[in-house]
Design an enzyme around this catalytic site. Structure first.
Site, mmCIF file in Angstrom:
data_model
loop_
_atom_site.group_PDB
_atom_site.id
_atom_site.type_symbol
_atom_site.label_atom_id
_atom_site.label_comp_id
_atom_site.label_asym_id
_atom_site.label_seq_id
_atom_site.Cartn_x
_atom_site.Cartn_y
_atom_site.Cartn_z
ATOM 1 N N ARG C 313 0.881 -1.178 0.000
ATOM 2 C CA ARG C 313 0.000 0.000 0.000
ATOM 3 C C ARG C 313 0.910 1.217 0.000
ATOM 4 O O ARG C 313 1.463 1.587 1.036
ATOM 5 C CB ARG C 313 -0.856 -0.044 1.281
ATOM 6 C CG ARG C 313 -2.093 0.842 1.262
ATOM 7 C CD ARG C 313 -2.642 0.997 2.678
ATOM 8 N NE ARG C 313 -1.830 1.949 3.412
ATOM 9 C CZ ARG C 313 -1.680 1.967 4.743
ATOM 10 N NH1 ARG C 313 -2.283 1.075 5.496
ATOM 11 N NH2 ARG C 313 -0.919 2.865 5.325
ATOM 12 N N HIS C 317 -3.666 4.556 4.345
ATOM 13 C CA HIS C 317 -4.800 3.626 4.348
ATOM 14 C C HIS C 317 -6.001 4.255 3.644
ATOM 15 O O HIS C 317 -6.616 3.660 2.767
ATOM 16 C CB HIS C 317 -5.163 3.249 5.785
ATOM 17 C CG HIS C 317 -6.421 2.458 5.891
ATOM 18 N ND1 HIS C 317 -6.523 1.171 5.430
ATOM 19 C CD2 HIS C 317 -7.639 2.778 6.380
ATOM 20 C CE1 HIS C 317 -7.754 0.721 5.647
ATOM 21 N NE2 HIS C 317 -8.455 1.687 6.217
ATOM 22 N N TYR C 326 3.405 5.601 11.755
ATOM 23 C CA TYR C 326 3.705 4.202 12.065
ATOM 24 C C TYR C 326 4.630 3.481 11.095
ATOM 25 O O TYR C 326 4.957 2.328 11.309
ATOM 26 C CB TYR C 326 2.397 3.409 12.216
ATOM 27 C CG TYR C 326 1.444 3.504 11.031
ATOM 28 C CD1 TYR C 326 1.648 2.721 9.901
ATOM 29 C CD2 TYR C 326 0.365 4.371 11.051
ATOM 30 C CE1 TYR C 326 0.778 2.802 8.824
ATOM 31 C CE2 TYR C 326 -0.507 4.462 9.979
ATOM 32 C CZ TYR C 326 -0.302 3.672 8.871
ATOM 33 O OH TYR C 326 -1.151 3.754 7.803
HETATM 34 C C1 LIG Z 1 -15.088 -5.607 11.035
HETATM 35 C C2 LIG Z 1 -14.291 -4.377 10.812
HETATM 36 N N1 LIG Z 1 -13.409 -3.990 11.737
HETATM 37 C C3 LIG Z 1 -12.693 -2.867 11.565
HETATM 38 C C4 LIG Z 1 -12.838 -2.110 10.447
HETATM 39 C C5 LIG Z 1 -12.027 -0.816 10.283
HETATM 40 N N2 LIG Z 1 -11.038 -0.994 9.247
HETATM 41 C C6 LIG Z 1 -11.272 -0.611 7.981
HETATM 42 S S1 LIG Z 1 -10.027 -1.031 6.938
HETATM 43 C C7 LIG Z 1 -9.139 -1.738 8.201
HETATM 44 C C8 LIG Z 1 -7.829 -2.382 7.906
HETATM 45 C C9 LIG Z 1 -7.982 -3.436 6.864
HETATM 46 O O1 LIG Z 1 -6.726 -3.951 6.525
HETATM 47 P P1 LIG Z 1 -6.563 -5.011 5.363
HETATM 48 O O2 LIG Z 1 -7.520 -6.129 5.553
HETATM 49 O O3 LIG Z 1 -5.129 -5.367 5.299
HETATM 50 O O4 LIG Z 1 -7.018 -4.278 4.049
HETATM 51 P P2 LIG Z 1 -6.376 -2.963 3.387
HETATM 52 O O5 LIG Z 1 -7.117 -1.807 3.935
HETATM 53 O O6 LIG Z 1 -4.920 -2.949 3.704
HETATM 54 O O7 LIG Z 1 -6.631 -3.097 1.922
HETATM 55 C C10 LIG Z 1 -9.822 -1.622 9.395
HETATM 56 C C11 LIG Z 1 -9.318 -2.096 10.704
HETATM 57 C C12 LIG Z 1 -13.776 -2.556 9.488
HETATM 58 N N3 LIG Z 1 -13.996 -1.879 8.350
HETATM 59 N N4 LIG Z 1 -14.487 -3.687 9.693
#
Ligand SMILES: Cc1ncc(C[n+]2csc(CCOP(=O)(O)OP(=O)(O)O)c2C)c(N)n1
Ligand SMILES: Cc1ncc(C[n+]2csc(CCOP(=O)(O)OP(=O)(O)O)c2C)c(N)n1
Ligand SMILES: [Mg+2]
Ligand SMILES: [Mg+2]
Lengths: 426, 347, 426, 347
Positions: C313, C317, C326
């Site tokens: 990424r 985010h 971080y």
């Molecule tokens: C059940 C849930 N918990 C927390 C969140 C908040 N949240 C949104 S994106 C994220 C991180 C996701 O990381 P990853 O699965 O690696 O996907 P990326 O964003 O890196 O594509 C979090 C914690 C959420 N959307 N859904």
């Protein structure tokens, strides 16, 4: 026990192209039910096929069904007569009160009983591997573990008679309450084990202050729940000293284990990067040796570990269940030959480590226990109605305290009419 | 649009046609209703734990796998989020899945899928995707069960917009309501009063006996003039008994079976309260933030000047479901209902 | 493609004693935080150590960062200029409107934007592997997949501008709505794939009627959620034709992937008995080849398959995030050298398969797209208030219909005062 | 018993002591409250997604990991059931975990652990095991967010016996309430009004300034005589504005901040309604089976003859949370509150 507690880590090899599954797990198009494509195998055929292949992965065994002992290079165990007789006695006593629980349910004294019949080896083996300082999180069938933790069998009755939801002190006994929602307790165990690390009681290797571990019990069906996965993820990420002890008794109520997985359940550990071991769950010595190893690994800071105890639920799921609807008698008969108690008895006899007096003594002790169990059950009285309101919170609660007072006052109104309350609320 | 929708508009029996109702258990009526729905529409699937060979722990799906095959009655892995989450996918693919949750207390692992997907797919896609999904939940206490097997979580689903929530209380309703739920293009949380499964009531299952309108409505089960008592599912027999007992004392209770909990069908209740001036709402669920609170709030708003007493609630207490030996004290019973009726009259 | 799509199934070997993990995964006692035991490594040290070991498992790669092409024996791909130029164009256009999304957010035109920067290779590779009849379930970052499914980029704006929750037709586009609750869509995908089997559109091998598959997109963080596990359990048990496509972009907001797993994520498949493949996610050709293979496996009835696209990424985010808190700039710089677009450009130039006119053409096209994207965004009007009440249900709803009528009547009361509504409800 | 319990009984400042309150954002007050609790008791742990180095997506845990270490501020895997389920285990081990759920809409994967374990461990063990666990949830809308980031699920937790549910609305409350929640031996679901995080209000954080009694009580924020308006969390400023606007029209509103949602502290509300005869309850959550319904039902029962109008509710609609461009219409605002006040007066 060293890190090479196995033959050399079959999943350690990294390859450029990733993993292809073994041929026996590759099949043609096949759905939840009969495939709409002609000629495709039915799910039952696949299940049968899988069962065959699954059993090809031999579990760790020290004592054969014929009562022959063979030491295992990776899971050494000092076996003497005391140990064998103790384990035998444990299993006989546990089975005896388990059968009494079934009988009490049949006689209307319990709402339900959850039998452990057939799983005595898996439970006594694991239970006797626990050190006093370890913590155990049971599911609802762990009467044998409760026994090993020093919980008197009569303590188990309240849950099944409906007089309480649990009666022992989880902290004092280091045996958590029975947990009914499948999978929940495994996450709780993973958290508890995190606490052991935070407390600094893992990996000290100080004989004065023995290290601690946690063990979580769950079934084959439970492995499908998200909570189990999250428990393994947390335990893997935090190196938590938790032994995931899966009693694969082949059935989750009416569903054979193949509904939960196309591969043996101990493979699950491979996905998380910690050891997974399949043990003959009807071999109490193997269960003892493997669990002891696993707990030691955890106490040393090498956890977590997954243990799959391959066993069989010889009775119904609970007294409410009718297994004749979904499984054949043959299956049970085949497993009867693998009875966990019988093989220890044969071994004791064959090696002359126990005489008839010993067996008679254990039998008498079992009868006495059953009688005490029954008497206790019959003497149990229902709790008073205000029990409904007790211990919902640890601190006062304005709304509930008032609700309680009002209801008790309302009930007191019936006291004028003799037994009116009993009549209405029976 | 399914075959059932057509059936709804089909001619019904004339009012004077002889009934062919037979005494049928509520469990059997559900089984027959599921069978009828599966026969009417090949897209109807049943799924859940032990629903196949075993026919479910309550035998509601008894012999349906044998008759319709393993591809229409699916024993799933033991994972409730998985059951509901895959049912969502099947619904998106054009199926009409009927998912069984084995007991009330085991629906919570699926709560996220229900709240975040089942309830919201239609809204999110602006109606482009529909969610014709039924989640069947045996609910309520009184069967002497261990923890988590006697809960009444219906209010939680009523609070979640996008779901329809209903509860049947008799064999005939069970039979027609489950079919209406399956025919509905919206997700329906279908509550079954488990302690009434084995009670018999007349059921006329001929297509022509199908009720003319929707069954997701409140119905007056017994007319009365002094106090309105309303409930749903397992408490209906308690209300009937209370009406009998009250009648013996010269008091006339109007008994209403709500049947639909979300959306509530409050017009018959409000109409009744305008006449009686008093309402007692009964439910096994705890009081806090519950469906009984909702009914009290709405009826009070709509019939404020008609009320001679506040809407009173007889319900489970605000505690976890207690050990079964004291559940007789926990569950709303005849006496507590009559006590509330007294209080409403003497307010 | 045969069952031996790998070097010989490293986890196929059954052993008597089960699995011990590779040595690099065994560590001393270590907790969630600084171990209370002196001298134990800190979690960050362990993370660093793991990062080192994890990268030892090389992913499938066809096109090196330097733009050199090497065919892969297991994942063959017919590569010609058209393909390469098409993929290049896809990636450039997607990146361009992604950057425009970021800019629009900075200018207050969007509440938030979720950048895909750096993941163009992983997404265009997978997206172009999809056949028209396949179904895709995205998470919230899959703008490149949307592009491949024929969703106009402007369709993505409503979600981030707050005018809608989704605007395309999932059935018509065969691209489900974006899903924000981590993990949910993966179970939905597993269910959809069960439906494909039930419909008999899997494993027919009939050129007239192409078979179907499903693909589910999720991140590295998502792998910890119980829903992902249950999806893999269901897919394994029902042999569902679903490709689990994990874009491991190294971060879940501020958490490095090591918080989710002590071993590479593609290992997870080992626990379920289906293939897991790690692919260089910044190599669009490898992603295309591996995903095509995986989808083919699924369509043939050999699913499921897990693909881990190892990528990065490159941006925050979301536009709400501040990654400087971080992670270090070095890390980003190292990954810049692995840019998925650059290596295709270099390859095209080096092999003479594209000239400057081509690159200029794509750049112009990108600018035009960005302009159109921006214009569309600026022209978007908020929906009317009654949108709140629309499509909550498919059938009439007595309570809500009345609530809607009452509220609209209430709002109409403001119409008397000019712009009163706007003022109050802005 | 923790250090905090002792502090509760400590001498408080005399009423006339000079305040040392400083303008503080609600977010900072929470951060300070967490810090104070961690300093007071080494068993207090923070855990959740991104709570460590990042300090949480709202920075509520900012710099706490740096100051207390990675073993006291734990970045967990992305799994909410895991967060809560392991927090339960940590609590059983003697810790006092404070788990952060990143947004309201993401608490549902943890719902099962909350309902079946967090809420029931004490009851199940007859008080032998306690659950001193806090689950912090930023909640409510109005921040222009995408789906699932603006929900108000508090009623669902109020319906679950065994939990305490509170919501803070100001910096001072945030600071003291989070400490009281952490010191409580029962599980507390702690709702934080995310759209008020950056609003400043005076906070005197000296130990001696600690409020004498519990902060889990209803407080009258502004005295009035015509209509009582009650709410919690994010809607309090709306109520204050409504009181101002009403005052300009010569109407006097009594504004109550409920703070505790379960158990409700209704005595101040009932006392107020006995004087005003009218109550408007405000909440962003949908109406069905909600906390506003509960308040309406209870207050009506307790103050039936005092009411000149039914308890009116101004709330979110019974729909999923809408796209943010229309959230201004969805959220209870000044006008809707005033409209309800008018209706209550003119009933
Ligand atoms: C059940 C849930 N918990 C927390 C969140 C908040 N949240 C949104 S994106 C994220 C991180 C996701 O990381 P990853 O699965 O690696 O996907 P990326 O964003 O890196 O594509 C979090 C914690 C959420 N959307 N859904
Ligand atoms: C979450 C949840 N779902 C369903 C049930 C109902 N149920 C009780 S036991 C059981 C089967 C469990 O099988 P397994 O995990 O193999 O354990 P075993 O009973 O065989 O020991 C089921 C489905 C439950 N208790 N919890
Ligand atoms: Mg089992
Ligand atoms: Mg990521």
């Amino acid at each position: 026990m060293t890190a090479s507690g196995g033959d050399g880590a079959p999943h350690a090899t990294a390859t450029r192209t990733g993993d292809a599954p073994p041929d026996e797990h590759r099949r043609g198009a096949l759905g939840a039910g009969a495939s709409p494509v002609a000629g495709a195998p039915t799910p039952r055929q696949v299940v049968a096929g899988l069962k065959a292949t699954a059993s090809a992965e031999d579990p760790v065994q020290l004592l054969s069904p014929e009562g022959e002992f063979t030491p295992h290079p990776d899971y050494p165990l000092d076996v003497d007569a005391d140990l064998l007789r103790g384990l035998y006695r444990d299993m006989v006593l546990v089975r005896r009160f388990d059968r009494e629980g079934n009988a009490l349910q049949r006689q209307g004294q319990l709402s339900i009983w959850v039998p452990l019949l057939g799983q005595e080896g898996a439970q006594i083996g694991a239970g006797r591997a626990l050190a006093p300082q370890d913590m155990a999180f049971p599911s609802y069938r762990e009467h044998g573990i409760a026994w090993c933790r020093g919980i008197d069998p009569t303590e188990l009755l309240g849950i099944f008679r409906g007089t309480d939801h649990s009666s022992w002190d989880p902290a004092a006994t280091r045996f958590h309450s029975y947990t009914i929602v499948i999978g929940n307790q495994v996450l709780n165990a993973a958290g508890y084990a995190m606490g052991q690390v935070l407390d600094g009681v893992v990996g000290r290797h100080d004989p004065e202050r023995p290290d601690e571990a946690t063990i979580a019990f769950f079934g084959d069906g439970a492995t499908s729940e998200g909570d189990i996965h999250e428990a393994m993820v947390f335990a893997g990420s935090f190196d938590s000293p938790v032994v995931f002890y899966c009693q694969n008794n082949q059935w989750a109520i009416s569903e054979p284990v193949e509904v939960q997985s196309r591969v043996p359940l101990f493979h699950r550990a491979r996905g998380y990067g910690f050891p997974g071991i399949r043990v003959d769950g009807n071999d109490v010595l193997a269960c003892l040796a493997v669990t002891r190893w696993a707990l030691d690994e955890c106490r040393s800071g090498n956890g977590p570990v997954l243990v799959e105890a391959f066993t069989y639920r010889m009775d119904a799921h609970t007294t409410s269940d009718d297994p004749t609807r979904y499984r054949t008698a043959d299956e049970g008969q085949a497993w009867n030959l693998l009875d966990p108690i019988e093989r220890v008895r044969v071994h004791l006899v064959r090696t002359g480590q126990a005489d008839q007096a010993f067996f008679d003594g254990v039998a008498a002790e079992a009868d006495a226990l059953a009688a005490r169990f029954r008497e206790h059950c019959l003497a149990m009285t229902p709790p008073p109605p205000d029990r409904i309101f007790s211990h919902v919170y640890s601190e006062p609660h304005r709304q509930l305290d008032r609700q309680r007072a009002e209801y008790l006052q309302y009930l007191a109104g019936f006291a004028d009419t003799p037994d009116a309350g009993a009549q209405v609320h029976a | 649009m399914t075959a059932l929708d057509d059936a709804r508009t089909a001619a019904v029996l004339p009012d004077d046609a002889p009934s062919q109702a037979r005494p049928t258990t509520l469990a059997k009526a559900l089984n027959m209703g599921l069978r009828a729905a599966m026969e009417a529409d090949p897209k109807v699937l049943l799924m859940g734990e032990d629903v196949g060979k075993l026919g479910g722990v309550f035998r509601i799906t008894d012999s349906l796998q044998k008759d319709f095959g393993e591809h229409r009655v699916i024993d799933t892995p033991l994972a409730e989020s998985g059951i509901v989450g895959t049912a969502v996918g099947l619904a998106l693919r054009g199926y009409r899945p009927v998912a069984e949750i084995q007991f009330d207390g085991f629906v919570f692992p699926a709560f996220d899928q229900i709240v975040s997907q089942v309830a919201k797919v239609t809204y999110r896609t602006q109606g482009r995707a529909r969610m014709p999904l039924v989640i069947r939940i045996p609910f309520g206490g009184g069967i002497g069960a261990v923890e988590h097997h006697a809960e009444s979580p219906e209010s939680l689903f009523c609070h979640v917009a996008g779901l329809r929530v209903v509860a049947c209380s008799s064999a005939a309703d069970a039979y027609w309501m489950i079919q209406e739920a399956i025919a509905c293009d919206d997700p329906v949380i279908f509550f079954e009063p488990k302690r009434r499964y084995w009670e018999k009531a007349p059921l006329d299952a001929r297509p022509a006996a199908r009720p003319a309108g929707s069954t997701f409505t409140s119905v007056v089960r017994r007319a009365g003039s002094d106090v309105t008592v309303a409930s749903y599912g397992p408490s209906l027999p308690v209300l009937e008994a209370a009406a009998d007992a009250a009648a013996a004392e010269g008091r006339s209770l109007e008994v209403i079976d709500l049947r639909a909990l979300s959306p509530l069908d409050l017009d018959p209740v409000v109409e009744s309260v305008r006449r009686t001036g008093r309402l007692v709402v009964v439910s096994e669920a705890p009081l806090e933030s519950s469906i009984t609170a909702d009914i009290a709030a709405r009826v009070t708003e709509e019939a404020f000047y008609s009320l001679s007493a506040p809407v009173l609630r007889v319900a489970g207490f605000d505690t976890p479901y207690p050990p079964s030996k004291v559940e007789g004290y926990y569950l709303p019973d005849l006496d507590r209902v009559l006590d509330a009726v007294d209080r409403a009259i003497n307010w």
